[in-house]
Design a protein around this motif. Structure first.
Motif, mmCIF file in Angstrom:
data_model
loop_
_atom_site.group_PDB
_atom_site.id
_atom_site.type_symbol
_atom_site.label_atom_id
_atom_site.label_comp_id
_atom_site.label_asym_id
_atom_site.label_seq_id
_atom_site.Cartn_x
_atom_site.Cartn_y
_atom_site.Cartn_z
ATOM 1 N N THR A 7 0.845 -1.195 0.000
ATOM 2 C CA THR A 7 0.000 0.000 0.000
ATOM 3 C C THR A 7 0.876 1.239 0.000
ATOM 4 N N CYS A 8 0.451 2.259 -0.725
ATOM 5 C CA CYS A 8 1.214 3.510 -0.835
ATOM 6 C C CYS A 8 1.368 4.160 0.553
ATOM 7 N N PRO A 9 2.541 4.732 0.843
ATOM 8 C CA PRO A 9 2.770 5.321 2.166
ATOM 9 C C PRO A 9 2.427 6.804 2.255
ATOM 10 N N GLY A 14 -4.936 5.656 0.226
ATOM 11 C CA GLY A 14 -4.537 4.280 0.527
ATOM 12 C C GLY A 14 -4.509 3.371 -0.683
ATOM 13 N N CYS A 15 -3.819 3.791 -1.737
ATOM 14 C CA CYS A 15 -3.820 3.023 -2.983
ATOM 15 C C CYS A 15 -3.006 1.741 -2.853
ATOM 16 N N GLY A 16 -3.495 0.694 -3.491
ATOM 17 C CA GLY A 16 -2.746 -0.551 -3.565
ATOM 18 C C GLY A 16 -1.619 -0.426 -4.577
ATOM 19 N N SER A 44 1.256 10.951 -9.197
ATOM 20 C CA SER A 44 2.674 11.185 -9.483
ATOM 21 C C SER A 44 3.553 10.731 -8.325
ATOM 22 N N LYS A 45 3.112 10.977 -7.102
ATOM 23 C CA LYS A 45 3.936 10.570 -5.943
ATOM 24 C C LYS A 45 4.027 9.044 -5.856
ATOM 25 N N GLY A 46 2.888 8.386 -5.979
ATOM 26 C CA GLY A 46 2.890 6.927 -5.912
ATOM 27 C C GLY A 46 3.710 6.316 -7.037
ATOM 28 N N SER A 47 3.587 6.873 -8.240
ATOM 29 C CA SER A 47 4.321 6.336 -9.387
ATOM 30 C C SER A 47 5.824 6.427 -9.198
HETATM 31 S S1 SF4 Z 1 -0.785 6.919 -5.084
HETATM 32 FE FE1 SF4 Z 1 -1.232 9.089 -4.727
HETATM 33 S S2 SF4 Z 1 -3.454 9.135 -4.329
HETATM 34 FE FE2 SF4 Z 1 -2.765 7.013 -4.035
HETATM 35 S S3 SF4 Z 1 -2.299 6.849 -1.832
HETATM 36 FE FE3 SF4 Z 1 -0.379 7.351 -2.893
HETATM 37 S S4 SF4 Z 1 -0.274 9.588 -2.763
HETATM 38 FE FE4 SF4 Z 1 -2.390 9.028 -2.337
#
Ligand code: SF4
Length: 869
Positions: A7-9, A14-16, A44-47
């Motif tokens: 899960t994204c921090p 809370g994206c998987g 963009s942050k999660g990517s």
């Molecule tokens: S990928 Fe972006 S929208 Fe999803 S939990 Fe992470 S920061 Fe939040």
């Protein structure tokens, strides 16, 4: 290669995430198509998570003072100093300050130690800065801290009201889900209530640029309008609520013209919003920091909930009030009791709960009253009342209001322990003992997102150096303090099982938080699930009209709006918040060059009319100050900002900028119910900074910066820095790494350029000017990666005729700049965001920049229309 589901921090969406470590040490990151929060999307942050995993700057072994220490010595010292402080001054003299970055298992153990065995409740968290007002509002209305709905409701609603919530940048995947739903159902309406015209306004049918803290009056007036228009649900009110008459009596004093006076909105726009709300059954009101971070935050929350209760629009598909949290595990912290005013497992400090928790934990020492909330905790430390503190996974010297006072309090505290993954944070600098904690990708546990969904964070990297899980560190200290029997976990699964068991202990449906259905769950393979989990996952709460009050009825809260906030002459109201590509104090996102390309330095948004009145030019430097302190930031002149108000992001620390810690300006004023600080309501003066020279540096080595103004950011093959000096300077050798750079000077403009090239590769280039430096940042940063460079090319300060300058980065995933996008629209006729993407690739990966692409399109269309006229 094994792909790990985690899960994204970052944010509360809370994206998987699917993480795939590769043999070369890199990690492929993708959205998890099966995770119900994001269905494969990432922002963009999660990517860019894979670009933040280096060990640069990590704390890899314990330290006492500035010396490396063994774990045994460090843990012994922490336990001994905490025990001695308690013995001498009592349990109220020690504190823990935690974080929504902690996993639920870490939080649970820390809360159990402080409240269950030390016997004080002085454990608070940076979630106090994020959503404490929502917690307080939920509890006043529902009798429990319950988020009623889920993300699907946002897609099923016919009207979404965004209040103080810039989803486009702060919760981008939720924003993308709304955009996709609206594309599929064009009749869906969106209203944005926000003093700023943020990127989220670009999907809004109606933007209400409300005056600061005007939201309470807007929703109190809405309650009056709903009653007058006969749109309230009298059966629901009678059967499932109490207190409507009192709330309605207050509201009846708020006709639209009075609401207009307090909110600064036109009567027509208020009526348009009220009619839309009244006539639309499926309404979701989404709110976040713009509501919560206020001295009247809890009242705002209840004013919103009152409107949903009065119409019975709660607990059913496509409707309800919806608080979206900032931190990834703010909800998990709430569940375990990580806030100083909650005991554990959504139980309060009432005698039967204290007795129940004491029997469950096997302790007769359970705290009997709430502890110090964050602002009060650091104020008590400043008074010398807190004599030992343990800060976990957060950076209060940057993120707390009155940040310089917090720094001074920590500097004066006799014993400061900081456990974190990074060695060099503004808070870590003040620690007597530093404890290396695992970071994302290494940690193992669970988090809960804004829709009550518990997901696993799983490790896919080995623990670096001597770093340890937070729960283990707390457990080892607890054992050394004599509580070994209660702290004998062999891993997070065992802690989670105890957490679930406590939630179910003597519950019988009387408490909302109940994980009884997970008692026998396989922790390793646990799939995302929404609590309460009794017979299964619970998508929505309160659909049966039963709440968690004594009579199972919801409560209206009579709310009296505050008067219109007025700044004194010559001062501005300062709003603080986030940018799209950075997270909190940048300890992780500050490592990724492409995330720093979007906004590379701290800035202040100021309206053009205010800028002209103060003599502040575009891209010049601005001094913001008040009696608490001052910051130096770049002017971003934009009519998205309301007159008389300013916006500054909260991310920049002393690690990244000389003077960008905006929270030094924010007073420690709090909401009287929730204790949440008013982080969006400081009063400040603004003036042009007296800068003699501006500079821009690109360097292949990390430079040591001493200019009066500096802001440092990573670049793909080195570093970039913005600079400013109040006096003339000509000592550039340290910046350039040579005493003999090649240079060029334009005597007429006073602009100078210096370059140091070695073996055809750029070591450093520096541009200085009496005015803000005009050199294209993206072009100059790109020089760091080039071979066979000639000095003349670099000294020219602009691309040669055959080189395209893409301009300032808009799409950080694909490094597409504003010039490229403008050309796609004006020269190639791209008339939609998809067409721009097809031509330039902008917005085709994570989609976080699509709101900005839409804004650029709209601006150019307006310009075309004006030109045609
Ligand atoms: S990928 Fe972006 S929208 Fe999803 S939990 Fe992470 S920061 Fe939040």
């Amino acid at each position: 290669m094994t792909t790990v589901k985690t899960t994204c921090p970052y944010c509360g969406v809370g994206c998987g995430v699917l993480a795939t470590p590769r043999p070369d040490g890199t990690v492929d990151i993708a959205g998890d198509p099966d995770h119900p929060a994001n269905f494969g999307r990432l922002c963009s942050k999660g990517s860019a998570l894979g670009e933040t995993l280096s060990l640069d700057g990590r704390l890899l072994h314990p330290e006492i003072g500035d010396e490396r220490a063994s774990w045994d010595d460090a843990l012994d010292l922490v336990a001994q100093r905490f025990a001695a402080t308690i013995a001498e001054h009592g349990p109220q003299s020690v504190a823990i300050y935690g974080s929504g970055q902690l996993l639920t298992e870490d939080y649970y153990v820390a809360n159990k130690l402080m409240k269950g065995f030390i016997g004080a409740a002085n454990i608070d968290t940076n979630s106090r800065l994020c959503m404490a007002s929502s917690v307080a509002g939920h509890k006043r209305a529902f009798g429990s801290d319950t988020v009623p709905g889920n993300y699907e409701d946002l897609e099923q609603a016919d009207l979404i009201v965004l209040v103080g919530s810039n989803l486009g940048w702060c919760h981008p995947v939720l924003y993308q889900r709304i955009v996709a739903a609206r594309d599929a159902r064009p009749d869906m309406k969106i209203v944005l209530v926000d003093p700023r015209r943020t990127v989220s306004a670009d999907i809004a049918d109606l933007h209400l640029p409300i005056s600061p803290d005007g939201d309470t009056a807007l929703f109190v007036g809405l309650l009056a309008h709903l009653a007058d228009a006969g749109r309230i649900d009298r059966d629901f009110i009678a059967d499932h609520t109490n207190g409507f008459e009192a709330a309605d009596t207050v509201a009846s004093d708020w006709p639209v013209d009075r609401v207009a006076t307090v909110t600064g909105l036109s009567v027509d726009s208020i009526v348009a919003f009220y009619n839309l709300f009244a006539e639309t059954e499926k309404v979701v009101t989404v709110y976040s920091q713009g509501v919560n971070q206020s001295a009247a935050g809890t009242d705002k929350v209840n004013a919103i909930i009152n409107c949903h209760l009065s119409t019975g629009r709660i607990g059913r598909p496509g409707m309800g009030p919806f608080s979206v949290t900032g931190q990834p595990n703010a909800m998990g912290g709430r569940e375990v009791g990580g806030l100083a005013n909650m005991l554990a497992s959504h139980m309060d400090f009432v005698p039967e709960a204290i007795d129940r928790v004491g029997r469950f934990w096997g302790s007769d020492r359970v705290a009997r009253q709430p502890g110090l909330k964050a602002v009060d905790l650091f104020a008590a430390m400043a008074r010398g009342e807190i004599k030992a503190v343990w800060i976990m996974a957060t950076n209060p010297v940057v993120s707390m209001p009155d940040a310089d006072a917090v720094r001074a309090a920590l500097a004066g505290c006799p014993f400061v322990v900081v456990s974190d993954m990074n060695r060099d944070t503004d808070t870590m600098a003040l620690a007597h003992v530093r404890l290396p904690a695992l970071g994302w990708g290494e940690k193992d546990g669970t988090v809960t997102n804004s829709e009550r969904r518990i997901s696993r964070q799983r490790p896919f990297l080995a623990a670096p150096g001597e770093a340890k899980p937070d729960w283990w560190i707390v457990q080892e200290v607890a054992r050394r303090m004599g509580h070994g029997a209660a702290f004998a976990y062999d891993g997070p699964a065992e802690i989670f099982a105890e957490h679930a068991a406590l939630s179910a202990f003597e519950n019988g449906g009387t408490r909302d938080f109940d994980l009884s259905g997970l008692a026998d769950a396989d922790y390793e393979s646990l799939a995302p699930v929404q609590w309460p989990v009794r017979d299964g996952s619970t998508a929505r709460m309160f659909g049966d009209g039963a709440f968690y009050t004594a009579d199972r009825k919801a409560r209206f809260v009579p709310v009296e709006p505050p008067p219109r906030f007025a700044s004194s002459p010559g001062t501005f109201i300062l709003n603080t918040g986030r940018v799209r590509d950075h997270w909190h104090t940048m300890t992780r996102t500050g490592k990724a060059a492409r995330l720093s390309a979007h906004m590379a330095e701290p800035f202040v948004e100021i309206h053009p009319t205010d800028a002209v009145a103060l003599g502040i030019r575009r891209a010049s430097l601005v001094r913001l100050s008040n009696e608490q302190g001052s910051v130096l930031v770049r002017a971003l002149v934009t009519d998205r900002q309301s007159r008389g108000q300013l916006f500054v992001p909260m991310h920049w620390t002393l690690q990244f900028a000389a003077s960008g810690r905006v929270d030094v300006l924010v007073p420690g004023k709090t909401d009287p119910v929730s204790g949440q600080p008013a982080l969006k309501m400081a009063k400040v003066h603004a003036e042009p900074a007296r800068i003699r020279l501006y500079g821009f540096l690109v360097s292949s080595n990390k430079p040591a910066l001493t200019a009066d103004y500096w802001a440092l950011a990573p670049a793909p093959d080195g570093w970039r820095a913005e600079l400013g000096w109040v006096e003339e300077s000509d000592d550039w050798s340290a910046l350039l790494g040579t005493d003999n750079p090649q240079s060029v000077t334009d005597n007429r403009s006073g602009r100078r350029a210096f370059v140091h090239i070695k073996d055809g590769r750029l070591v450093a280039a520096l541009y200085v000017s009496p005015d803000p430096v005009l050199v294209s940042r993206q072009w100059a940063v790109g020089l760091l990666g080039e071979a066979d460079l000639g000095a003349a090319t670099v000294l020219a300060g602009r691309p040669g005729g055959n080189v395209v300058d893409g301009g300032a980065i808009v799409c950080s995933c694909n490094s597409v700049g504003i010039n490229t996008i403008t050309e796609a629209i004006t020269r190639h006729g791209c008339a939609t965001v998809d067409a721009i993407g097809a031509r330039t690739r902008a917005g085709t990966n994570c989609g976080s920049c699509r709101a900005e692409l839409r804004g650029i399109l709209d601006q150019l269309r307006v310009r075309e229309t004006v030109d045609a006229v």
